[in-house]
Design an enzyme around this catalytic site. Sequence first.
Site, PDB file in Angstrom:
ATOM      1  N   ASP A 177      68.089  39.675  97.378  1.00 39.10           N
ATOM      2  CA  ASP A 177      69.355  39.914  96.754  1.00 39.10           C
ATOM      3  C   ASP A 177      69.183  39.113  95.219  1.00 39.10           C
ATOM      4  OD1 ASP A 177      71.847  41.171  97.387  1.00 39.10           O
ATOM      5  OD2 ASP A 177      72.488  39.173  96.186  1.00 39.10           O
ATOM      6  N   ASN A 185      76.385  42.557  85.205  1.00 41.88           N
ATOM      7  CA  ASN A 185      76.795  43.746  84.909  1.00 41.88           C
ATOM      8  C   ASN A 185      78.119  43.590  84.238  1.00 41.88           C
ATOM      9  OD1 ASN A 185      75.038  45.802  86.001  1.00 41.88           O
ATOM     10  ND2 ASN A 185      75.754  45.659  87.980  1.00 41.88           N
ATOM     11  N   HIS A 190      76.372  47.740  82.367  1.00 33.43           N
ATOM     12  CA  HIS A 190      75.647  48.506  83.442  1.00 33.43           C
ATOM     13  C   HIS A 190      74.219  48.578  82.701  1.00 33.43           C
ATOM     14  CE1 HIS A 190      79.230  48.656  85.469  1.00 33.43           C
ATOM     15  NE2 HIS A 190      78.590  48.305  86.835  1.00 33.43           N
ATOM     16  N   GLU A 220      71.552  45.788  94.382  1.00 34.22           N
ATOM     17  CA  GLU A 220      70.546  44.860  93.879  1.00 34.22           C
ATOM     18  C   GLU A 220      69.825  44.207  95.185  1.00 34.22           C
ATOM     19  OE1 GLU A 220      74.059  44.586  94.006  1.00 34.22           O
ATOM     20  OE2 GLU A 220      74.855  42.573  93.990  1.00 34.22           O
TER      21      GLU A 220
END
Length: 312
Positions: A177, A185, A190, A220
């Site tokens: 992760d 973001n 984005h 993610e």
Amino acid sequence: MRVLIAEDDLTSRIALAGVLRKNGYEVVETVNGSEAWKALQQPDAPRLVILDWEMPEIDGLEVLRRIRSLHPDQPFYIILLTSKEDKADVIIGLDAGANDYLVKPFNAGELRARVEVGRRMVEMQDALIDTNNKLAYLATHDPLTGMLNRRAILDHLHKELARVGRQNTALAVGMCDIDHFKHINDTYGHQTGDEILCGLAQIFKAEIREYDSAGRIGGEEFLLITPVPTGTDCMPLFERLCQQVAGNQIVTKSGELSISLSIGVACTVSGGTVDELLEAADKALYQAKSEGRNRVAQHGEFLPEGVLQCVS
Ligand SMILES: [Mg+2]
């Protein structure tokens, strides 16, 4: 397009090849059934085939039956050449797998027209296969990163787990992760977030070995699967990945950005299910996050020699 001719009669073979070459075909000539059968088993064999029925060694009908038992991804289009005009013979030929037939002595115009039908069929089949391959790719890959998508990587995990179960070896999974991805973001937008995901996919591609597999299973979150030969340590792969991600900047439109990964690793020997393995990896990921991120945590105990004890 290439056409394979199998014809033992020299005069007929020269006439066939002449008509085909005149019409722009590349001709591969064989003089009997066994030569034709050998040529047709090659990976780059011509897909358009004209087979004489009566040939020494292996006759055309037998070659036809053998070809039809091959089940290649790209099927052949076969025209059976025969001096048999009897309808019963024609039926036998078509039943054996011929797409079409031509009665000798053949008419040049009819030969050209029938071969053209075959060429169109082969081209249509190729277009269909191409479309199917593209659809299969789209169904199994993440459009952004090009990595395996959630469904494909979990399918792969099911298969790998069944395989290690049969072979009594082990499998490790790493739930990976990106740390603070929401912050990336929120700060850069984005589009930059997408560039980070693509950059990370490149690092995965560079770091994993051919027998490992990786896929994007969520926003993610990535899953890395690696087989673990008995008695070996699966952790260095995950440690190296973690270090590579932290040590390399990813080029984005917002500039070069650094990210880090947290990885939760779980390993199973046999008997465990996919859900159990993923749950154990999730727990380890939670631990890696709570211990400060940018690290690998494992579910299970280390043996004295540094090998991760698998969860059975
Ligand atoms: Mg013959």
